[in-house]
Design a protein around this motif. Structure first.
Motif, PDB file in Angstrom:
ATOM      1  N   ARG A  93       0.838  -1.214   0.000  1.00 27.49           N
ATOM      2  CA  ARG A  93       0.000   0.000   0.000  1.00 27.49           C
ATOM      3  C   ARG A  93       0.869   1.259   0.000  1.00 27.49           C
ATOM      4  O   ARG A  93       0.601   2.213  -0.746  1.00 27.49           O
ATOM      5  CB  ARG A  93      -0.903  -0.012   1.239  1.00 27.49           C
ATOM      6  N   LEU A  94       1.928   1.258   0.823  1.00 26.74           N
ATOM      7  CA  LEU A  94       2.807   2.422   0.877  1.00 26.74           C
ATOM      8  C   LEU A  94       3.547   2.623  -0.441  1.00 26.74           C
ATOM      9  O   LEU A  94       3.749   3.773  -0.894  1.00 26.74           O
ATOM     10  CB  LEU A  94       3.814   2.256   2.020  1.00 26.74           C
ATOM     11  N   LEU A  95       3.938   1.510  -1.058  1.00 26.13           N
ATOM     12  CA  LEU A  95       4.624   1.601  -2.340  1.00 26.13           C
ATOM     13  C   LEU A  95       3.708   2.206  -3.410  1.00 26.13           C
ATOM     14  O   LEU A  95       4.126   3.089  -4.188  1.00 26.13           O
ATOM     15  CB  LEU A  95       5.094   0.211  -2.767  1.00 26.13           C
ATOM     16  N   LYS A  97       1.142   4.105  -2.859  1.00 23.62           N
ATOM     17  CA  LYS A  97       0.841   5.491  -2.479  1.00 23.62           C
ATOM     18  C   LYS A  97       1.899   6.464  -2.992  1.00 23.62           C
ATOM     19  O   LYS A  97       1.589   7.563  -3.471  1.00 23.62           O
ATOM     20  CB  LYS A  97       0.730   5.595  -0.959  1.00 23.62           C
ATOM     21  N   HIS A  98       3.166   6.045  -2.929  1.00 26.73           N
ATOM     22  CA  HIS A  98       4.259   6.949  -3.280  1.00 26.73           C
ATOM     23  C   HIS A  98       4.757   6.782  -4.719  1.00 26.73           C
ATOM     24  O   HIS A  98       5.695   7.472  -5.120  1.00 26.73           O
ATOM     25  CB  HIS A  98       5.424   6.750  -2.310  1.00 26.73           C
ATOM     26  N   THR A  99       4.123   5.883  -5.460  1.00 27.19           N
ATOM     27  CA  THR A  99       4.526   5.700  -6.859  1.00 27.19           C
ATOM     28  C   THR A  99       3.375   5.973  -7.825  1.00 27.19           C
ATOM     29  O   THR A  99       3.400   6.942  -8.585  1.00 27.19           O
ATOM     30  CB  THR A  99       5.082   4.275  -7.082  1.00 27.19           C
ATOM     31  N   HIS A 101       0.041   6.485  -7.004  1.00 22.40           N
ATOM     32  CA  HIS A 101      -0.967   7.411  -6.456  1.00 22.40           C
ATOM     33  C   HIS A 101      -2.383   7.093  -6.933  1.00 22.40           C
ATOM     34  O   HIS A 101      -3.108   7.993  -7.390  1.00 22.40           O
ATOM     35  CB  HIS A 101      -0.625   8.862  -6.829  1.00 22.40           C
TER      36      HIS A 101
END
Length: 400
Positions: A93-95, A97-99, A101
């Motif tokens: 999820r974090l990956l 979010k920061h790639t 979007h």
């Protein structure tokens, strides 16, 4: 003790897991958002997560202690996959979010669907692992020993190890094991250590279990060596503890082997039928804990007639070069469980030169079994429970 220092980390991890689960269930339906449900759910989870400690501390009544111990053994494996799957999901999820979007990433539907997939994966893997540990398989090997043995062309050996008789493994497992061994019609049965799981009290019916093992049929009998868990040492979450007023050596374990008609070889060699040697080595970890020593491979073979086949039983698959250079023809080991659980199987393959299966060192054949039983978590997800049926062909009759 390392276990004490890791306890706060274990608590924080479980807080993270409970929070994740409560948030997901609350997103599924408002019925799971009530304070009463959340308190009840947290209470049940705390009971499961703390069973590792309570089963260690609460010894009486015996029936309740056994219940806690079995609960802890089931929870350990499930906990591993809860942690792996939830952490992997959050990192993904974090990956994203920061790639990429994506707009849908933080929607309720996406959260509910993600949680459902995680839940099905956790349940599916856990159920598979619990059932799979009962699925005892037979692994076959054919090896050649370049020695002639008068009166015989081959030898059928059944190798097994890591039974871990205790809270999880008992009489029913022994019945399955005996049936599998007898189906192979072996000449010789070798048990390469870890017959017990640290606590003799863990055996529910030791007399009946020993009686079951006595029904093993083998031409030359059943032999065993000790493993690192064949001693009296309670375990808490994989960490071993010893009370100052207790001895590591439990004479009931030795008596159990006698009652089961299993001969223990403790750094000893026997000449069987005047045809081949069988040597059982002491376990190095057990020796360290008991302030004992064990002989080197060359010391064990120096007085042997190396024109005859030499078979070693050694619980841990170490010192392979030394065993090979000592003149041994076949080295039978266990200990690794082939990792038992993913991803531990990856780790064991990095630690041991031969963590599972077959390896040839010079003229010596080394075979490592994944074991019959289980240690710790009551499941197998990455490997199989097995016995090994090994046909040793002697040089004059072996067809390559």
């Amino acid at each position: 003790m390392l276990a004490i220092f890791l306890a706060p980390l274990y608590i924080l991890i479980n807080i993270y897991i409970v929070r994740w689960m409560i948030l997901w269930m609350g997103a599924c339906t408002h019925l799971f958002q009530t304070p009463l449900f959340r308190v009840c759910f947290a209470g049940v989870y705390i009971f499961l997560a703390s069973s590792l400690l309570t089963s260690f501390l609460i010894r009486k009544p015996p029936a309740f202690h056994r219940f806690l111990k079995n609960t802890a053994n089931y929870f350990q494996g499930t906990f591993l996959y809860i942690l792996i799957i939830i952490v992997t999901t959050d990192l993904t999820r974090l990956l994203l979010k920061h790639t990429l979007h994506p707009d849908w990433l933080y929607t309720r539907k996406a959260f509910v669907l993600t949680g459902a997939i995680c839940t099905f994966l956790i349940i599916g893997i856990s159920v598979y692992g619990i059932l799979n540990q009962w699925n005892l398989k037979t692994k076959t090997y054919d090896v050649k020993v370049d020695k002639q043995v008068e009166g015989t062309n081959s030898l059928k050996i059944v190798l097994l190890a890591d039974i871990h008789f205790g809270y999880s493994i008992g009489k029913k497992n022994a019945e399955l094991l005996v049936n599998a061994i007898n189906a192979q019609k072996p000449d010789l049965v070798c048990i390469a250590g870890d017959i017990f799981d640290n606590e003799y009290e863990g055996l529910k019916n030791p007399e009946k279990t020993a009686s079951t093992l006595r029904s093993i049929r083998s031409r030359y009998g059943v032999y065993a060596c000790w493993g690192n868990h064949d001693l009296n040492e309670p375990i808490l979450a994989g960490f071993t503890f010893r009370s100052a007023n207790k001895d590591y050596d439990d004479p009931r374990m030795t008596q159990f082997l006698k009652d089961a008609n299993i001969r223990l070889l403790n750094d000893e060699t026997v000449l069987i039928d005047d045809r081949f040697y069988l040597t059982g080595r002491k376990d190095p970890s057990r020796c360290r804990k008991m302030d004992d020593t064990r002989k080197s491979p060359s010391q064990l073979t120096k007085s042997l007639d190396l024109r005859r086949p030499v078979i070693f039983m050694d619980h841990q698959p170490g010192e392979l070069d030394e065993v090979a250079s000592s003149g041994a023809d076949l080295d039978l080991c266990g200990h690794t469980h082939d990792g038992q659980l993913f991803p531990l199987n990856i780790i064991t393959s990095l630690v041991w030169e031969n963590s599972y299966g077959y390896l040839k060192k010079g003229n010596m054949h080394n075979i490592v079994t994944s074991g019959v039983g289980i240690w710790g978590p009551n499941m197998r997800t990455a490997t199989n429970s097995e016995i090994c049926a090994i046909t040793v062909h002697f040089s004059s009759q072996f067809a390559s």
